[in-house]
Write a protein that holds these residues in place. Structure first.
Motif, PDB file in Angstrom:
ATOM      1  N   LEU A 607      37.750  59.166  30.252  1.00  0.00           N
ATOM      2  CA  LEU A 607      36.700  58.530  29.482  1.00  0.00           C
ATOM      3  C   LEU A 607      36.437  57.145  30.070  1.00  0.00           C
ATOM      4  N   THR A 608      35.196  56.899  30.373  1.00  0.00           N
ATOM      5  CA  THR A 608      34.814  55.617  30.955  1.00  0.00           C
ATOM      6  C   THR A 608      34.062  54.802  29.907  1.00  0.00           C
ATOM      7  N   PHE A 609      34.462  53.520  29.782  1.00  0.00           N
ATOM      8  CA  PHE A 609      33.894  52.632  28.771  1.00  0.00           C
ATOM      9  C   PHE A 609      33.254  51.420  29.439  1.00  0.00           C
ATOM     10  N   ASP A 610      32.280  50.879  28.742  1.00  0.00           N
ATOM     11  CA  ASP A 610      31.643  49.648  29.196  1.00  0.00           C
ATOM     12  C   ASP A 610      32.550  48.463  28.916  1.00  0.00           C
ATOM     13  N   GLN A 611      32.763  47.637  29.924  1.00  0.00           N
ATOM     14  CA  GLN A 611      33.710  46.529  29.814  1.00  0.00           C
ATOM     15  C   GLN A 611      33.235  45.475  28.804  1.00  0.00           C
ATOM     16  N   SER A 612      31.939  45.246  28.741  1.00  0.00           N
ATOM     17  CA  SER A 612      31.456  44.161  27.886  1.00  0.00           C
ATOM     18  C   SER A 612      31.421  44.543  26.416  1.00  0.00           C
ATOM     19  N   SER A 613      31.124  45.804  26.122  1.00  0.00           N
ATOM     20  CA  SER A 613      30.964  46.211  24.720  1.00  0.00           C
ATOM     21  C   SER A 613      32.063  47.117  24.209  1.00  0.00           C
ATOM     22  N   GLY A 614      32.797  47.745  25.111  1.00  0.00           N
ATOM     23  CA  GLY A 614      33.809  48.709  24.695  1.00  0.00           C
ATOM     24  C   GLY A 614      33.220  50.033  24.254  1.00  0.00           C
ATOM     25  N   SER A 615      31.972  50.300  24.579  1.00  0.00           N
ATOM     26  CA  SER A 615      31.329  51.550  24.171  1.00  0.00           C
ATOM     27  C   SER A 615      31.519  52.620  25.237  1.00  0.00           C
ATOM     28  N   LEU A 616      31.555  53.853  24.804  1.00  0.00           N
ATOM     29  CA  LEU A 616      31.765  54.989  25.691  1.00  0.00           C
ATOM     30  C   LEU A 616      30.531  55.213  26.558  1.00  0.00           C
ATOM     31  N   LYS A 617      30.758  55.477  27.857  1.00  0.00           N
ATOM     32  CA  LYS A 617      29.643  55.682  28.799  1.00  0.00           C
ATOM     33  C   LYS A 617      29.671  57.059  29.466  1.00  0.00           C
ATOM     34  N   TYR A 618      30.852  57.486  29.909  1.00  0.00           N
ATOM     35  CA  TYR A 618      30.951  58.751  30.646  1.00  0.00           C
ATOM     36  C   TYR A 618      32.170  59.533  30.176  1.00  0.00           C
ATOM     37  N   LEU A 619      32.057  60.834  30.320  1.00  0.00           N
ATOM     38  CA  LEU A 619      33.166  61.740  30.013  1.00  0.00           C
ATOM     39  C   LEU A 619      33.284  62.724  31.157  1.00  0.00           C
ATOM     40  N   THR A 620      34.507  62.850  31.705  1.00  0.00           N
ATOM     41  CA  THR A 620      34.750  63.745  32.834  1.00  0.00           C
ATOM     42  C   THR A 620      35.802  64.768  32.471  1.00  0.00           C
ATOM     43  N   GLN A 632      28.599  57.180  21.983  1.00  0.00           N
ATOM     44  CA  GLN A 632      28.870  57.503  20.586  1.00  0.00           C
ATOM     45  C   GLN A 632      28.585  56.232  19.784  1.00  0.00           C
ATOM     46  N   THR A 633      27.678  56.349  18.839  1.00  0.00           N
ATOM     47  CA  THR A 633      27.270  55.199  18.045  1.00  0.00           C
ATOM     48  C   THR A 633      27.198  55.575  16.576  1.00  0.00           C
ATOM     49  N   PHE A 634      27.196  54.558  15.734  1.00  0.00           N
ATOM     50  CA  PHE A 634      26.971  54.751  14.304  1.00  0.00           C
ATOM     51  C   PHE A 634      25.608  54.183  13.935  1.00  0.00           C
ATOM     52  N   ALA A 635      24.944  54.862  13.041  1.00  0.00           N
ATOM     53  CA  ALA A 635      23.646  54.395  12.553  1.00  0.00           C
ATOM     54  C   ALA A 635      23.541  54.782  11.083  1.00  0.00           C
ATOM     55  N   TYR A 636      22.464  54.353  10.437  1.00  0.00           N
ATOM     56  CA  TYR A 636      22.289  54.746   9.043  1.00  0.00           C
ATOM     57  C   TYR A 636      20.829  55.031   8.750  1.00  0.00           C
ATOM     58  N   TYR A 637      20.645  55.938   7.796  1.00  0.00           N
ATOM     59  CA  TYR A 637      19.329  56.195   7.237  1.00  0.00           C
ATOM     60  C   TYR A 637      19.241  55.482   5.893  1.00  0.00           C
ATOM     61  N   LYS A 727      22.401  53.751   1.639  1.00  0.00           N
ATOM     62  CA  LYS A 727      22.534  54.043   3.062  1.00  0.00           C
ATOM     63  C   LYS A 727      23.305  55.343   3.278  1.00  0.00           C
ATOM     64  N   GLU A 728      22.920  56.055   4.335  1.00  0.00           N
ATOM     65  CA  GLU A 728      23.549  57.324   4.698  1.00  0.00           C
ATOM     66  C   GLU A 728      23.962  57.217   6.165  1.00  0.00           C
ATOM     67  N   ILE A 729      25.280  57.219   6.398  1.00  0.00           N
ATOM     68  CA  ILE A 729      25.846  56.825   7.686  1.00  0.00           C
ATOM     69  C   ILE A 729      26.083  58.058   8.555  1.00  0.00           C
ATOM     70  N   VAL A 730      25.688  57.962   9.824  1.00  0.00           N
ATOM     71  CA  VAL A 730      25.887  59.056  10.762  1.00  0.00           C
ATOM     72  C   VAL A 730      26.650  58.559  11.984  1.00  0.00           C
ATOM     73  N   SER A 731      27.430  59.467  12.552  1.00  0.00           N
ATOM     74  CA  SER A 731      28.043  59.266  13.863  1.00  0.00           C
ATOM     75  C   SER A 731      27.265  60.125  14.842  1.00  0.00           C
ATOM     76  N   ARG A 732      26.792  59.486  15.923  1.00  0.00           N
ATOM     77  CA  ARG A 732      25.861  60.154  16.839  1.00  0.00           C
ATOM     78  C   ARG A 732      26.433  60.192  18.248  1.00  0.00           C
ATOM     79  N   PHE A 733      26.481  61.396  18.823  1.00  0.00           N
ATOM     80  CA  PHE A 733      26.933  61.600  20.197  1.00  0.00           C
ATOM     81  C   PHE A 733      25.706  61.951  21.036  1.00  0.00           C
ATOM     82  N   SER A 734      25.387  61.107  22.005  1.00  0.00           N
ATOM     83  CA  SER A 734      24.198  61.306  22.846  1.00  0.00           C
ATOM     84  C   SER A 734      24.628  61.526  24.287  1.00  0.00           C
TER      85      SER A 734
END
Length: 1021
Positions: A607-620, A632-637, A727-734
């Motif tokens: 799993l490769t992560f972005d150094q500045s944000s700690g967010s996931l970028k790649y999966l091998t 992978q992010t969280f958002a809400y409706y 609010k309605e919270i979702v976990s989103r994998f793009s």
């Protein structure tokens, strides 16, 4: 006088005759019957429209009031509903007239009432059941939901309810049909399960408003539902859609709770209305006849908690039947009579018609243009998780009780959990569509049931291990928030892990501890490697968490099938030598500039992560050398707010998901705002990236050393609503996978269902709610496929959730909801769970599997079983008073209830003590046909491998629930449109097996088969 008194005695003691009405029956009475079942059904008149009036009540096993409040009729200020009065009143009304019939559904309520009745009432009810005048329909403990229930819990719910009916009333108490009139949508797997129960048909109440509109026009309100591609015709079941959900026709509700006019038939009095009432009802019948295929029609005459005064209903129905049928002398072709759903089904069968087919499901259910019932897939996520934990633990409890051959006291404890789990399957329980105090009651019942079954598990482990004095094992029920006083405060703890699966399991154990040095040993004193890591700060700061633990200890346990292994955890003096793995923690803060990416990996995944944000970028996937971009992010409706007076003003609530897209992004959702930070944790057994996304959302992305899946452990809440916005919270994998418009979800944790965005297989979808209309129930898994690349991304859930793929390459799961208004569908209370006062905090897990399409079924099916039926953990604080000899009996060796591991595609769905000296063993093949080149093949199982410590004297194959021999089931035959009859539905295995000596215990299971055996056992070997 003596003869008269004698007859009275016989009447009261044995229930002979019609004791209360004193009515004599003529041999020519068309309603006279001494048999139940189809033979007891009233006969329609050829050439007429035969209208089957169904007198019924729908009694929610908890909703606005708790189950006990509903039974007794308490809290009338909330709802006037008392089930005990319904049953009292109905029995009286049935005795008044032998033509009357009534159906009852919820066994949980009936059983409460039955246990309070005297012997006279028992005999009276037995007679009514034997004559087919009081008929049990469906028969489960509760009317289960179909979207968010796991198949194992559905089976348990029916097995428990049907056992009570079978043991009490025999064959006459056995339902013939499913009656799912109130669940909010219907699953394909449920249809297959009904077929495996041996039912002849199924009736539904709620389907999409566009679907039913089309079916009415095309006369396809009734069909053959093909429940499983793998099982073929043995999973087909006749299915009918009721014309008015389950309510009476408009203006024809005769209950005391209704405001419709009674039939006033004395022309000498004011408001005489027979002419108008008869004409109006005949118009209802004529209109309905245009929508159904045969000259038999079904009309439900009842509603929620109706018939508390059954006399009112029946007196008016008697008049309706009398005056409508009187019109036949003037040429009317309408013939009304009391009937039951099974009698209606039998009449359809005798019509010898051919029926259309259906092979998808009825999700999501929409009752209007802006009323899509996909919110409840996620509502009350904490209760959903609690129900799943309790359901899984029930399997363990029954296994240990059976293998240890415990006595009645422990079996009573098993029944306590079985009762609580079955109540929780109700369509206003696990769905989260009940009031808060009712949800609290469900949780209390589950907690009490689990604690009682924990006593059984302790007793069973002690008996299996042959200790001389029972060891006082305990449980840590708050491990989900890293609390366990035993591991925190004891210097030495014996850990016993029970594996409920029928194959060897490698399982990571994670326990909260205080900082220090430790040592872990396995059987025979073997040193076990482990890792100690500081707890994440979001765990330490959980509202209400009172714990000394600052760290967690992790080790990998190897567990035998259907058995246990014990480990010893000891805290060492400062400076002691152990095999603790070194853990490094590197803290980083988002700083607005990009450095090099960082990677966590094992031999299977990177799993490769972005150094500045700690967010996931790649999966091998290192096995296939395949890399995808992924975030992978969280958002809400924002939940819509409206007064619900018309469709465009529908609010989001416990049932309904309706996002307000005003001011939102192009996908209607809004990103979470916050200055996120993260930590990197690296050790020999696990690596983690801890993401602190905002003040109320955090996550740990975890990769174990030997795992082929990625663990996302999220924490959400309290959801802030100080801005007045729900609010309605979702976990989103793009990802960049080319999945098109298709994605897949499970059906009750079993078969896969293909979904297409903005599409329904059964009707042309007029898309008025583009977001909520594309969310489906996810009980176990959701996945997308890139057929060109040959890749599949699967997300496994730890509870039921709403899921979708709104964009290509994307998976989205709703994890939490907090809303400030009600959706006006009955609860009359916003979905605003208080938690500890500030709002509910929810913790949960998603497990990501990324591999090629061919390997994915093997990975996700095995992994889902590992996650659902995870090991039970017993803990024993070791002190100077602990018997070392007894402790050694457990810790120095492992135990397995099996002779060998079963084939990996076979699962023991249940092994439990049954009646007398018998056991029920329920086995399943949990792969679909053609899903895997190896694991989709038939598998052979020998019952002696499962019951190695028992002498098997006989085996009978039973229906799915275990109450009826399969040889006694003869399902009705049906014809499909453009297809030939295919004969009686059943299975070639429907034979009673008598076992001469030691042969005949070997059976084959085909893909998706579940086979249930009642096994008589002799003295243990």
């Amino acid at each position: 006088m003596e003869l008269c008194l004698g007859m009275i005695v016989l009447c009261f003691v044995f229930g002979y005759g019609d004791c209360r009405s004193h009515r004599d029956r003529s041999p020519d009475d068309p309603y006279s019957s001494t048999v139940c079942g189809y033979e007891s059904c009233p006969k329609g008149t050829p050439g007429q429209i035969n209208v089957h009036l169904i007198s019924h009540t729908h009694d929610d096993v908890g909703w606005l009031k708790t189950i006990d409040q509903y039974y007794y009729g308490a809290k009338s200020d909330i709802q006037i509903a008392g089930v005990q009065y319904i049953l009292d009143s109905v029995v009286d009304a049935l005795l008044d007239d032998p033509s009357r019939r009534f159906i009852y559904v919820e066994t949980a309520f009936f059983w409460k009432w039955w246990l309070q009745q005297d012997d006279l009432m028992h005999h009276t009810v037995h007679r009514l059941v034997k004559e087919g005048r009081l008929e049990f329909i469906s028969g489960a403990w509760s009317m289960n939901d179909e979207a968010v229930c796991h198949y194992s819990s559905i089976i348990e719910n029916f097995a428990w309810g049907l056992r009570k009916l079978n043991d009490t009333f025999g064959a006459c108490g056995r339902p013939k049909i499913g009656w799912q009139i109130d669940p909010f949508g219907h699953s394909r797997e449920q249809a297959a399960l009904f077929a495996m129960l041996g039912f002849d048909g199924l009736f539904l109440g709620r389907i999409d408003y566009q679907d039913i509109e089309k079916r009415r026009k095309t006369k396809t309100m009734e069909m053959i539902w093909e429940g499983s591609d793998s099982l073929g015709k043995m999973s087909d079941i006749f299915t009918g859609i009721l014309p008015n959900v389950y309510w009476p026709p408009s203006t024809f509700c005769f209950d005391l709770l209704c405001n419709d006019p009674p039939i006033m038939d004395d022309p000498r009095l004011e408001d005489y209305n027979v002419v108008e009432r008869v004409a109006t009802f005949m118009e209802v019948v004529n209109n309905q006849s245009l929508q159904y295929k045969t000259d038999n029609l079904i009309i439900t005459m009842g509603n929620d908690f109706n018939y508390q005064n059954a006399h009112v209903w029946f007196k008016n129905l008697d008049k309706l039947i009398k005056y409508v049928n009187a019109k036949q002398t003037n040429g009317s072709k309408i013939n009304l009579f009391y009937s039951t759903p099974s009698c209606y089904l039998n009449a359809l069968h005798q019509a010898n018609a051919s029926w259309p087919t259906k092979d998808d499901d009825f999700f999501p259910y929409a009752s209007g243009e802006h009323t899509v019932w996909s919110g409840y897939y996620t509502s009350r996520p904490a209760l959903k998780r609690m129900e799943r934990e309790a359901s899984a633990f029930l399997l363990t409890c029954k296994q240990i009780d059976a293998l240890a051959q415990l006595g009645p006291a422990d079996q009573h404890d098993v029944s306590a959990l079985r009762d609580a789990v079955s109540v929780a399957q109700h369509h206003d329980a696990v769905t989260g569509t009940e009031r808060q105090h009712v949800a609290d009651d469900y949780a209390l019942r589950l907690d009490r049931g689990v604690k009682e079954c924990q006593e059984t598990v302790v007793d069973g482990i002690n008996r299996i291990s042959n200790v001389t004095k029972p060891l006082q094992f305990e449980f840590c029920d708050l491990l989900n928030i890293s609390i366990c006083s035993i591991t925190e405060n004891s210097k030495e703890v014996a850990l016993v892990l029970w594996n409920p699966l029928s194959r060897t399991l490698n399982h990571y154990v994670q326990l909260p501890v205080v900082d220090g040095d430790y040592d872990i040993t396995g059987p025979g004193g073997t040193k076990i490697p482990f890792q100690i890591t500081p707890l994440p700060k979001h765990t330490l700061l959980l509202p209400g968490r009172l714990s000394n633990a600052t760290h967690e200890i992790l080790f990998r346990a190897k567990l035998p099938p259907l058995g246990y292994t014990a480990y010893n955890l000891k805290k060492l003096a400062k400076g002691g030598v152990s095999l603790a793995g070194h853990t490094s923690i590197l803290r980083k803060r988002a700083s607005g500039f990009a450095d090099d990416d960082f990677v966590i990996k094992n031999e299977f995944l990177a799993l490769t992560f972005d150094q500045s944000s700690g967010s996931l970028k790649y999966l091998t996937n290192l096995e296939t050398n395949t890399t995808i971009s992924i975030s992978q992010t969280f958002a809400y409706y924002v939940g819509s707010v409206g007064n619900n007076t018309k469709e465009p003003l529908r609010a989001s609530g416990a049932y309904i998901f309706r996002p307000n897209c005003t001011g939102a992004g192009p996908d209607c959702s809004r990103p979470l705002e916050g200055n996120g930070t993260y930590e990197i944790v690296k050790g020999p057994l696990v690596q983690e990236v801890r993401q602190y996304i905002c003040a109320w959302v955090s996550q740990v992305i975890r990769l174990h050393a030997t795992s082929k899946k990625v663990h996302f452990e999220w924490q959400v809440g309290p959801i802030p609503v100080g801005d007045g916005i729900g609010k309605e919270i979702v976990s989103r994998f793009s990802t960049n996978l080319k999945s098109g418009t298709e994605f897949f979800t499970d059906s009750n944790g079993r078969q896969n269902i293909k979904r297409r965005r903005n599409f329904r297989p059964s009707f042309n979808l007029n898309l008025t709610e583009p977001i909520s209309s594309n969310f489906y129930p996810v009980v176990d898994r959701i996945f997308i496929q890139d057929e060109t690349a040959g890749s599949q991304l699967t997300i496994l859930t730890d509870r039921a959730q709403a899921g979708s793929s709104l964009l290509e390459g994307q998976i989205e799961l709703m994890v939490h909801r907090r809303l400030l208004v009600d959706d006006w569908l009955g609860v009359s209370e916003p979905l605003n769970e208080p938690g500890l006062g500030e709002g509910l905090v929810v913790r949960g897990s998603h497990h990501l599997i990324f591999t090629n399409i061919a390997k994915s079924p093997r990975r996700h099916r095995l992994a889902s079983h590992d996650l659902y039926w995870h090991p039970a953990l017993l803990l024993l604080p070791v002190s100077s008073t602990t018997s070392q000899a007894d402790l050694n009996r457990i810790t120095q060796s492992a135990y397995s209830g099996l002779s060998v591991d079963l084939p990996v595609n076979i699962h023991i769905l249940s092994i439990e003590q049954w009646k007398g000296s018998s056991l029920i063993v329920r086995l399943e093949h949990f792969f679909e046909k053609d899903e895997d080149p190896v694991l989709s093949q038939p598998a052979v199982v020998n019952l002696k491998d499962i019951l190695r410590d028992f002498v098997i004297t006989s085996v009978r194959e039973m229906t799915l629930d275990g109450n009826v021999a399969l040889t006694d089931v003869h399902r009705l035959q049906w014809s499909k449109v453009d297809q030939e009859d295919y004969g009686t539905l059943g299975t070639d295995a429907s034979k009673i097996h008598r076992i001469p000596h030691d042969i005949g215990t070997t059976f084959t299971l085909n893909p998706m088969e579940i086979r249930t055996f009642q096994i008589e056992i002799g003295p243990s070997l």
